[in-house]
Design an enzyme around this catalytic site. Structure first.
Site, PDB file in Angstrom:
ATOM      1  N   HIS A 362       2.927   5.711  43.779  1.00  0.00           N
ATOM      2  CA  HIS A 362       3.319   7.056  44.197  1.00  0.00           C
ATOM      3  C   HIS A 362       2.622   8.104  43.347  1.00  0.00           C
ATOM      4  O   HIS A 362       2.224   9.155  43.838  1.00  0.00           O
ATOM      5  CB  HIS A 362       4.833   7.229  44.067  1.00  0.00           C
ATOM      6  CG  HIS A 362       5.591   6.284  44.929  1.00  0.00           C
ATOM      7  ND1 HIS A 362       6.912   6.040  44.793  1.00  0.00           N
ATOM      8  CD2 HIS A 362       5.167   5.495  45.940  1.00  0.00           C
ATOM      9  CE1 HIS A 362       7.292   5.156  45.689  1.00  0.00           C
ATOM     10  NE2 HIS A 362       6.239   4.807  46.385  1.00  0.00           N
ATOM     11  N   ARG A 469       0.413  14.404  55.366  1.00  0.00           N
ATOM     12  CA  ARG A 469       1.236  13.215  55.101  1.00  0.00           C
ATOM     13  C   ARG A 469       2.632  13.680  54.707  1.00  0.00           C
ATOM     14  O   ARG A 469       2.817  14.186  53.599  1.00  0.00           O
ATOM     15  CB  ARG A 469       0.643  12.408  53.947  1.00  0.00           C
ATOM     16  CG  ARG A 469      -0.670  11.710  54.258  1.00  0.00           C
ATOM     17  CD  ARG A 469      -1.133  10.936  53.019  1.00  0.00           C
ATOM     18  NE  ARG A 469      -2.150   9.945  53.303  1.00  0.00           N
ATOM     19  CZ  ARG A 469      -3.451  10.097  53.056  1.00  0.00           C
ATOM     20  NH1 ARG A 469      -3.898  11.223  52.537  1.00  0.00           N
ATOM     21  NH2 ARG A 469      -4.293   9.113  53.315  1.00  0.00           N
ATOM     22  N   ARG A 505       1.911  14.214  60.350  1.00  0.00           N
ATOM     23  CA  ARG A 505       2.149  12.785  60.592  1.00  0.00           C
ATOM     24  C   ARG A 505       3.595  12.477  60.229  1.00  0.00           C
ATOM     25  O   ARG A 505       4.054  12.849  59.140  1.00  0.00           O
ATOM     26  CB  ARG A 505       1.216  11.940  59.728  1.00  0.00           C
ATOM     27  CG  ARG A 505       1.536  10.458  59.895  1.00  0.00           C
ATOM     28  CD  ARG A 505       0.561   9.587  59.175  1.00  0.00           C
ATOM     29  NE  ARG A 505       0.828   9.556  57.739  1.00  0.00           N
ATOM     30  CZ  ARG A 505       0.106   8.840  56.877  1.00  0.00           C
ATOM     31  NH1 ARG A 505      -0.931   8.156  57.320  1.00  0.00           N
ATOM     32  NH2 ARG A 505       0.396   8.838  55.607  1.00  0.00           N
ATOM     33  N   GLU A 604      -4.617   2.424  63.416  1.00  0.00           N
ATOM     34  CA  GLU A 604      -4.721   1.785  62.102  1.00  0.00           C
ATOM     35  C   GLU A 604      -4.680   0.271  62.208  1.00  0.00           C
ATOM     36  O   GLU A 604      -4.762  -0.421  61.194  1.00  0.00           O
ATOM     37  CB  GLU A 604      -3.563   2.246  61.204  1.00  0.00           C
ATOM     38  CG  GLU A 604      -3.509   3.745  61.044  1.00  0.00           C
ATOM     39  CD  GLU A 604      -2.461   4.187  60.050  1.00  0.00           C
ATOM     40  OE1 GLU A 604      -2.753   4.287  58.859  1.00  0.00           O
ATOM     41  OE2 GLU A 604      -1.319   4.432  60.487  1.00  0.00           O
ATOM     42  N   ASN A 627      -8.244   3.642  56.238  1.00  0.00           N
ATOM     43  CA  ASN A 627      -7.801   2.879  55.058  1.00  0.00           C
ATOM     44  C   ASN A 627      -7.061   1.627  55.506  1.00  0.00           C
ATOM     45  O   ASN A 627      -7.312   0.521  55.020  1.00  0.00           O
ATOM     46  CB  ASN A 627      -6.859   3.712  54.183  1.00  0.00           C
ATOM     47  CG  ASN A 627      -7.445   5.060  53.816  1.00  0.00           C
ATOM     48  OD1 ASN A 627      -8.654   5.222  53.841  1.00  0.00           O
ATOM     49  ND2 ASN A 627      -6.598   6.015  53.489  1.00  0.00           N
ATOM     50  N   ASP A 628      -6.118   1.831  56.442  1.00  0.00           N
ATOM     51  CA  ASP A 628      -5.388   0.672  56.934  1.00  0.00           C
ATOM     52  C   ASP A 628      -6.249  -0.144  57.890  1.00  0.00           C
ATOM     53  O   ASP A 628      -6.278  -1.372  57.812  1.00  0.00           O
ATOM     54  CB  ASP A 628      -4.100   1.121  57.630  1.00  0.00           C
ATOM     55  CG  ASP A 628      -2.970   1.296  56.621  1.00  0.00           C
ATOM     56  OD1 ASP A 628      -2.781   0.374  55.810  1.00  0.00           O
ATOM     57  OD2 ASP A 628      -2.304   2.338  56.639  1.00  0.00           O
ATOM     58  N   ARG A 638      -5.871  -3.445  50.746  1.00  0.00           N
ATOM     59  CA  ARG A 638      -6.445  -2.231  50.142  1.00  0.00           C
ATOM     60  C   ARG A 638      -5.929  -1.983  48.733  1.00  0.00           C
ATOM     61  O   ARG A 638      -6.465  -1.160  47.998  1.00  0.00           O
ATOM     62  CB  ARG A 638      -6.188  -1.007  51.038  1.00  0.00           C
ATOM     63  CG  ARG A 638      -4.722  -0.661  51.200  1.00  0.00           C
ATOM     64  CD  ARG A 638      -4.498   0.351  52.313  1.00  0.00           C
ATOM     65  NE  ARG A 638      -4.303   1.700  51.811  1.00  0.00           N
ATOM     66  CZ  ARG A 638      -3.842   2.714  52.531  1.00  0.00           C
ATOM     67  NH1 ARG A 638      -3.530   2.543  53.807  1.00  0.00           N
ATOM     68  NH2 ARG A 638      -3.695   3.902  52.024  1.00  0.00           N
ATOM     69  N   CYS A 675      -9.411   9.966  59.811  1.00  0.00           N
ATOM     70  CA  CYS A 675      -8.781  10.641  58.672  1.00  0.00           C
ATOM     71  C   CYS A 675      -8.589   9.749  57.441  1.00  0.00           C
ATOM     72  O   CYS A 675      -7.893  10.129  56.511  1.00  0.00           O
ATOM     73  CB  CYS A 675      -7.456  11.275  59.072  1.00  0.00           C
ATOM     74  SG  CYS A 675      -6.216  10.075  59.543  1.00  0.00           S
TER      75      CYS A 675
HETATM   76  C1  PEP Z   1      -5.148   5.483  56.583  1.00  0.00           C
HETATM   77  O1  PEP Z   1      -4.581   4.390  56.635  1.00  0.00           O
HETATM   78  O2  PEP Z   1      -6.389   5.613  56.690  1.00  0.00           O
HETATM   79  C2  PEP Z   1      -4.384   6.711  56.386  1.00  0.00           C
HETATM   80  C3  PEP Z   1      -4.951   7.901  56.458  1.00  0.00           C
HETATM   81  O3  PEP Z   1      -3.085   6.554  56.065  1.00  0.00           O
HETATM   82  P1  PEP Z   1      -2.567   6.260  54.577  1.00  0.00           P
HETATM   83  O4  PEP Z   1      -3.758   6.219  53.686  1.00  0.00           O
HETATM   84  O5  PEP Z   1      -1.615   7.333  54.267  1.00  0.00           O
HETATM   85  O6  PEP Z   1      -1.950   4.914  54.796  1.00  0.00           O
HETATM   86 MG    MG Z   2      -2.431   4.381  56.923  1.00  0.00          MG
END
Ligand code: PEP
Ligand code: MG
Length: 745
Positions: A362, A469, A505, A604, A627-628, A638, A675
């Site tokens: 966090h 977020r 989101r 994602e 990212n996911d 990740r 994103c």
């Molecule tokens: C992602 O997964 O790319 C994303 C933007 O969400 P977070 O990084 O908050 O999981």
């Molecule tokens: Mg994500």
């Protein structure tokens, strides 16, 4: 322990204190001390070895060995018996040194005539400072009491070293915390910074390691432990959840532990003050912690460590507030820190250095939102750094230059100046479009998560907020925020955006984002578990509250809502139905509805890319959460340092997959953006643009560099480079793109 030995030990400590009292230089003090110890223990030899660098020990004083070998004899960590003590941080006690494992004969010292050897580590709070050795001709093992007495002396030496009592000439006797140090860690938020250290928890300094009156010290210890127990009981009564209560139960167990108390009482009987006794036990626990492989044991030792800190603060009266003034350019050093505490510091911090922490913690999320460089897993940071130390943080390489020397300062400042020049260049194109040489226009948005991010909308030149977020508001509190609080916050976000679009989101919790006030789920695979929209649909209470808050915040203005982690069409329709219901309810209650409403989904999971055509027709927009998506595409966690960098985003398979998503969206005219973090990396962003993405959302600081590269590029050429790489069967298009960019200058 035999009373005679206790008295001897106290006498010796008393003499050591007297030896320290004068104005003698460090070397004279060490010489006196070795003489005193040898006499008191009845050995021919007493020597003190100190570290001259992390790998090398140096003989700094001796009674009984050849005096010419002082500052000449050196050994590497692990070398010889002394090196073995230093490396293992364990006592070596042998009647027959030459036959002991690891023995190495140092001819210049004349030690060949001494058969028995006892070496104990000189350590402070888990930090190894050197080795204290006694040797004698008589072949005998030292008794447990003698070992113990020597450990007590070593502890006092460590405290004295910390207080700067042995400063003299040469590297081994340099003042502690005065040498430059380079520490390495893992980058959790990029950026470079220069500033001065601010310790989140200032070091407790024990100025009185030796005490004459053991009864008084017993009393002080007993009173302090009592205060500690009461404190732990109070915390336990207020524990927010089962997990916290479990930790506190462990604290209570230690606070009531007879063994712990008995050991500290023994230390006091031997002449230590109450605080030195606590610290001695803490040092031993830290040394064990470094060696424990069992997670449970490590955690318990770390509980004990925390408890010892509390006890030390009670005994010394040194609280978190030492009265020291925070430097104007603070760089925070802590073992770990929670998101709320970090937010309290706010944007004042130039950088953050954590010994523990993780890339997905966090605190890391908050640091990212605040755009403060963060390095985690920086071993020894809290041991090495002192309040006010000059420090340079290279949040690109993951390096901390503590008390840097002039060459490092110059090189680092050059690097910062180059970056500042680049920032100025970016400012000059802030109001220009990200239009490529071939005439394609890419819209660049920013990611945000805090009210504090919004000013960047203006400064960065972002066209809007492509990803807000919302979970940060939930993560940094101790209880669930109220609807009215959320609605007020979202309204302020929209006010600050001044008409630019904001994509909210909905709550993305689960996996690495666990709310402090929600029962954690013990899931074998949290990233694949009950998270984001899955939680929202199964337990819709919070999601409904959030949707209402958003509608009220819009108060007639346009509203854009995005659902995270949608894996199949049906989840989107169910989520959309919740939005419809919320709209109806709000209308019934007489609230003004948004003048326009868009409901989209994050892509994602690979599954969503293969959903039926109807989904693409229906969904109002999509945003790729790279990212996911990347972690699931490559099956590489990740958060796992071992694998997270293993697969390149510009891997041909991944790019082809993204291209496929672009094509599907083109067929149905579904607005698409990207994103994830990769959108903010210029080379990645260029490739995304080349395969057809026309909207990217990134950290505000990335907008300048991305725009600058796009404006200098011709996407037709980039497409050709990608096609050729594919044709050749390259694994990643990166090498080819980098060559191309180099050729372009
Ligand atoms: C992602 O997964 O790319 C994303 C933007 O969400 P977070 O990084 O908050 O999981
Ligand atoms: Mg994500």
């Amino acid at each position: 322990m035999a009373e005679r030995l206790e008295t001897e030990s106290r006498k010796l400590l008393g003499r050591l204190r007297d030896a320290m009292a004068g104005d003698d230089p460090g070397q004279a003090r060490l010489d006196k001390i070795t003489h005193l110890i040898a006499n008191s223990i009845g050995c021919e030899v007493c020597s003190i070895y100190l570290f001259r660098d992390e790998e090398t020990l140096e003989l700094c004083a001796t009674e009984g060995l050849n005096p010419d070998s002082v500052h000449q004899t050196r050994m590497r960590l692990g070398e010889g018996l002394v090196g073995r003590v230093a490396r293992s941080r364990q006592v070596v006690n042998t009647a027959d040194a030459p036959s002991a494992r690891g023995f190495r004969y140092m001819p210049e010292t004349g030690e060949e005539v001494f058969s028995s050897f006892l070496g104990v580590p000189i350590q402070r709070l888990g930090e190894s400072l050197g080795v204290l050795v006694v040797q004698s001709k008589e072949a005998r093992e030292f008794s447990a009491d003698e070992v113990y007495a020597l450990e007590v002396v070593a502890m006092v030496l460590a405290e004295m070293a910390e207080l700067g009592a042995f400063v003299g000439e040469g590297a081994a006797m340099g003042a502690r915390h005065s040498q430059p140090a380079m520490l390495r860690g893992t980058v959790a938020q990029e950026g470079v910074a220069e500033g001065h250290i601010w310790l989140h928890e200032p070091r407790v300094v024990v100025t009185n390691p030796i005490a004459d009156d053991p009864h008084r010290e017993f009393e002080r210890l007993t009173e302090a432990v009592e205060e500690l127990r009461v404190g732990v009981d109070k915390m336990l009564a207020l524990a927010a959840d089962k997990e916290q209560a479990q930790v506190l139960e462990a604290y209570r167990m230690f606070a009531n532990s007879k063994g712990w108390m008995r050991r500290m009482q023994e230390d006091i009987s031997n002449g230590l003050s109450a605080e030195a006794a606590v610290e001695k036990e803490q040092s031993l626990a830290r040394a064990r912690m470094g060696q424990a492989t069992d997670n449970y044991l490590r955690e318990r030792l770390s509980d004990l460590d925390d408890l010892s800190n509390r006890l030390l603060r009670i005994l010394t009266g040194q609280g978190a507030d030492t009265g020291a003034e925070m430097p104007a350019d603070p760089i925070l050093v802590a073992r770990n820190i929670g998101p709320a505490e970090l937010l309290d510091y706010g944007r004042n911090l130039r950088a953050i250095i954590l010994e523990a922490g993780s890339v997905g913690s966090h605190a890391a999320i908050v640091a990212r939102a605040l755009a403060i460089p963060l390095i985690v897993h920086v071993d020894r940071a809290t041991l090495e750094a002192l309040n006010g130390d000059h420090v340079m943080v290279d949040g690109e390489q993951g390096i901390v230059h503590l008390r840097p020397d002039d060459t490092v300062v110059t090189a680092f400042r050059d690097k910062m100046a180059m970056q500042a020049a680049a920032v100025e260049r970016y400012a000059s194109i802030r109001d220009k479009a990200a239009e490529t040489l071939c005439g394609s226009v890419v819209s660049l948005h920013m990611n945000a998560g805090l009210m504090a991010d919004l000013p960047s909308l203006e400064g960065s030149g972002a066209e809007g907020v492509g990803l807000f977020r919302t979970e940060l508001q939930f993560l940094v509190r101790n209880q669930m925020p109220k609807r009215s609080e959320l609605s007020a916050l979202y309204a302020r976000v929209l006010d600050a955006a001044g008409g630019k679009p904001v994509v909210f989101r909905t709550l993305d919790i689960g996996s690495d984002k666990v709310l402090p006030y929600m029962k954690p789920n013990d899931e074998p695979n949290p990233a694949l578990g009950w998270r984001a929209i899955r939680v929202g649909l199964d337990k819709p209470g919070v999601m409904r509250m959030q949707l209402q808050a958003l509608i009220r915040a819009a108060n007639g203005r346009p509203l854009t809502v995005m659902f995270p982690f949608v894996a199949q069409y049906e989840e989107y329709t169910r989520a959309h139905a919740e939005v419809d219901k919320a709209m109806e309810r709000e209308a019934r209650l007489g609230h003004v509805l948004p003048e326009a409403l868009k409901v989209g989904a994050m892509l994602e999971t690979p599954s969503l890319a293969f959903s039926p055509q109807k989904f693409f027709e229906e969904v109002e927009f999509l945003s790729i959460g790279g990212n996911d998506l990347k972690q699931f595409f490559f099956a590489a966690d990740r958060e796992n340092e071992r694998v997270r960098r293993r697969y390149d985003t510009l891997n041909v398979s991944f790019l082809s997959f993204i291209e496929r998503i672009v094509e599907r969206c083109d067929q149905t005219d579904t607005p698409l953006s990207f994103c994830g973090e990769d959108a903010g990396r210029p080379v990645e962003a260029l490739c995304f643009a080349a395969i057809g993405l026309r909207s990217l959302s990134m950290r505000p600081a990335s907008i300048g560099p991305v725009k600058s590269l796009l404006r200098r590029s011709n996407l037709d050429e980039v497409r050709k480079v990608i096609a050729d790489a594919r044709h050749r069967g390259d694994m990643s298009v990166r090498p080819a793109i980098m060559d191309y960019l180099r050729d372009q200058g």
